[in-house]
Design an enzyme around this catalytic site. Structure first.
Site, PDB file in Angstrom:
ATOM      1  N   GLY A   8       0.792  -1.224   0.000  1.00 12.30           N
ATOM      2  CA  GLY A   8       0.000   0.000   0.000  1.00 12.30           C
ATOM      3  C   GLY A   8       0.818   1.265   0.000  1.00 12.30           C
ATOM      4  O   GLY A   8       0.565   2.182   0.783  1.00 12.30           O
ATOM      5  N   CYS A   9       1.787   1.352  -0.911  1.00 10.67           N
ATOM      6  CA  CYS A   9       2.714   2.496  -0.925  1.00 10.67           C
ATOM      7  C   CYS A   9       2.323   3.613  -1.885  1.00 10.67           C
ATOM      8  O   CYS A   9       3.119   4.518  -2.123  1.00 10.67           O
ATOM      9  CB  CYS A   9       4.125   2.013  -1.288  1.00 10.67           C
ATOM     10  SG  CYS A   9       4.927   1.080   0.022  1.00 10.67           S
ATOM     11  N   SER A  10       1.134   3.564  -2.430  1.00 14.90           N
ATOM     12  CA  SER A  10       0.767   4.587  -3.417  1.00 14.90           C
ATOM     13  C   SER A  10       0.579   5.960  -2.785  1.00 14.90           C
ATOM     14  O   SER A  10       0.757   6.986  -3.446  1.00 14.90           O
ATOM     15  CB  SER A  10      -0.501   4.174  -4.167  1.00 14.90           C
ATOM     16  OG  SER A  10      -1.577   4.010  -3.258  1.00 14.90           O
ATOM     17  N   SER A  11       0.219   5.990  -1.490  1.00 14.16           N
ATOM     18  CA  SER A  11      -0.014   7.277  -0.822  1.00 14.16           C
ATOM     19  C   SER A  11       0.004   7.065   0.687  1.00 14.16           C
ATOM     20  O   SER A  11       0.200   5.947   1.171  1.00 14.16           O
ATOM     21  CB  SER A  11      -1.370   7.867  -1.247  1.00 14.16           C
ATOM     22  OG  SER A  11      -2.435   7.022  -0.841  1.00 14.16           O
ATOM     23  N   GLY A  12      -0.210   8.148   1.423  1.00 14.11           N
ATOM     24  CA  GLY A  12      -0.415   8.066   2.872  1.00 14.11           C
ATOM     25  C   GLY A  12       0.695   7.405   3.650  1.00 14.11           C
ATOM     26  O   GLY A  12       1.890   7.652   3.426  1.00 14.11           O
ATOM     27  N   GLY A  14       1.867   4.326   3.743  1.00  9.10           N
ATOM     28  CA  GLY A  14       2.802   3.473   3.013  1.00  9.10           C
ATOM     29  C   GLY A  14       3.868   4.265   2.300  1.00  9.10           C
ATOM     30  O   GLY A  14       5.055   3.918   2.336  1.00  9.10           O
ATOM     31  N   TYR A 140     -15.160  -1.241   9.303  1.00  5.95           N
ATOM     32  CA  TYR A 140     -13.711  -0.987   9.297  1.00  5.95           C
ATOM     33  C   TYR A 140     -13.077  -1.415  10.623  1.00  5.95           C
ATOM     34  O   TYR A 140     -12.037  -2.085  10.638  1.00  5.95           O
ATOM     35  CB  TYR A 140     -13.463   0.499   9.042  1.00  5.95           C
ATOM     36  CG  TYR A 140     -12.010   0.911   9.129  1.00  5.95           C
ATOM     37  CD1 TYR A 140     -11.135   0.621   8.088  1.00  5.95           C
ATOM     38  CD2 TYR A 140     -11.518   1.590  10.243  1.00  5.95           C
ATOM     39  CE1 TYR A 140      -9.804   1.002   8.157  1.00  5.95           C
ATOM     40  CE2 TYR A 140     -10.198   1.967  10.321  1.00  5.95           C
ATOM     41  CZ  TYR A 140      -9.335   1.670   9.275  1.00  5.95           C
ATOM     42  OH  TYR A 140      -8.017   2.034   9.356  1.00  5.95           O
TER      43      TYR A 140
END
Length: 247
Positions: A8-12, A14, A140
């Site tokens: 999950g490194c695309s944003s935030g 990560g 969630y």
């Protein structure tokens, strides 16, 4: 040189965590569904790999290309905010497929190599909602609570093989795109019957007393990845630390 694989490194979180480990001299395997859109530069110490944690074949290919991993950071996740009764079961299953079963699948796949070497750290990123459940986040919260129990049990199971298993619990970060990676607008999950109830909750989201930054989470993951003690939980951000102290 140590190697970390982060999902999950695309944003935030990560993205921030990948940058932090790179700055500390580590080799970083940054994974995401669409690496061609990444904000990370590919270099001799940053490798971008496509990975969908809900697909076994995608996990197997990514791990084969990554090679030996010292630290796995299970960060990929889907946020959802809304009344539980208005949230379709198909969407709830999608949240669990990524947040819960995706984390389990990645962990399941990486354990053999760590067990053979008798070393390694697995860091699972959950949320401060596991410390203090919030309304309008039932699905969630359930997906993250499952990982809390899973991580605690697994930590005992893998300690025998020299493998550490850790939890990082981020607080609320207004700058992240929480729930933006879903295909249902938040407004569609707040029926008219819940409007008066939801209004002050969303007002609180807009003006929180304490918050978390991506840097807070990256620092907590770094601490967990380098801590060889039996410590399990690492709250990240001022609000998460406050909640952990009150829990």
């Amino acid at each position: 040189m140590n190697t970390v694989l982060i999902t999950g490194c695309s944003s935030g979180y990560g993205l921030a965590t990948a940058r932090h480990f790179h700055e500390q001299g580590w080799r970083v395997i940054a994974t995401m569904r669409r690496p061609q859109e990444s904000l990370l530069p590919q270099s001799d110490r940053i490798r971008l790999l496509p990975l969908d944690v809900t697909r076994r074949e995608s996990i197997e290919v990514a791990l084969q290309e990554a090679g030996p991993i010292d630290v796995l950071v299970n960060n990929a996740g889907i946020g959802v905010v809304g009344a539980f009764e208005a949230t379709p079961m198909s969407h709830i299953r999608k949240v669990f497929d990524t947040n819960t079963f995706g984390t389990m699948a990645m962990t399941h796949a990486v354990i053999p190599q760590m067990r053979e070497r008798r070393s390694g750290i697995i860091v699972n990123v959950t949320s401060s909602v596991t410390l203090a459940p919030m309304p309008l986040t039932a699905a969630y919260t359930a997906s993250k609570q499952a990982i809390e129990g899973f991580t605690g049990a697994l930590a005992h199971e893998l300690a025998h093989f020299g493998i550490g298993v850790k939890l990082v619990e981020p607080g609320y970060a207004p700058t992240t795109r929480f729930a933006a990676n879903t295909d249902i607008p938040v407004a569609d999950l707040i029926p008219a019957a819940y409007a008066d109830f939801a209004q002050p909750i969303f007002a609180g989201f807009a003006n929180p007393a304490l918050t978390t930054t991506e840097a807070d989470v990256a620092a907590a993951v770094w601490c967990a990845a380098n801590d060889r003690s039996d410590r399990l939980r690492y709250p990240a951000g001022a609000d998460a630390v406050a909640l952990a102290g009150a829990a």
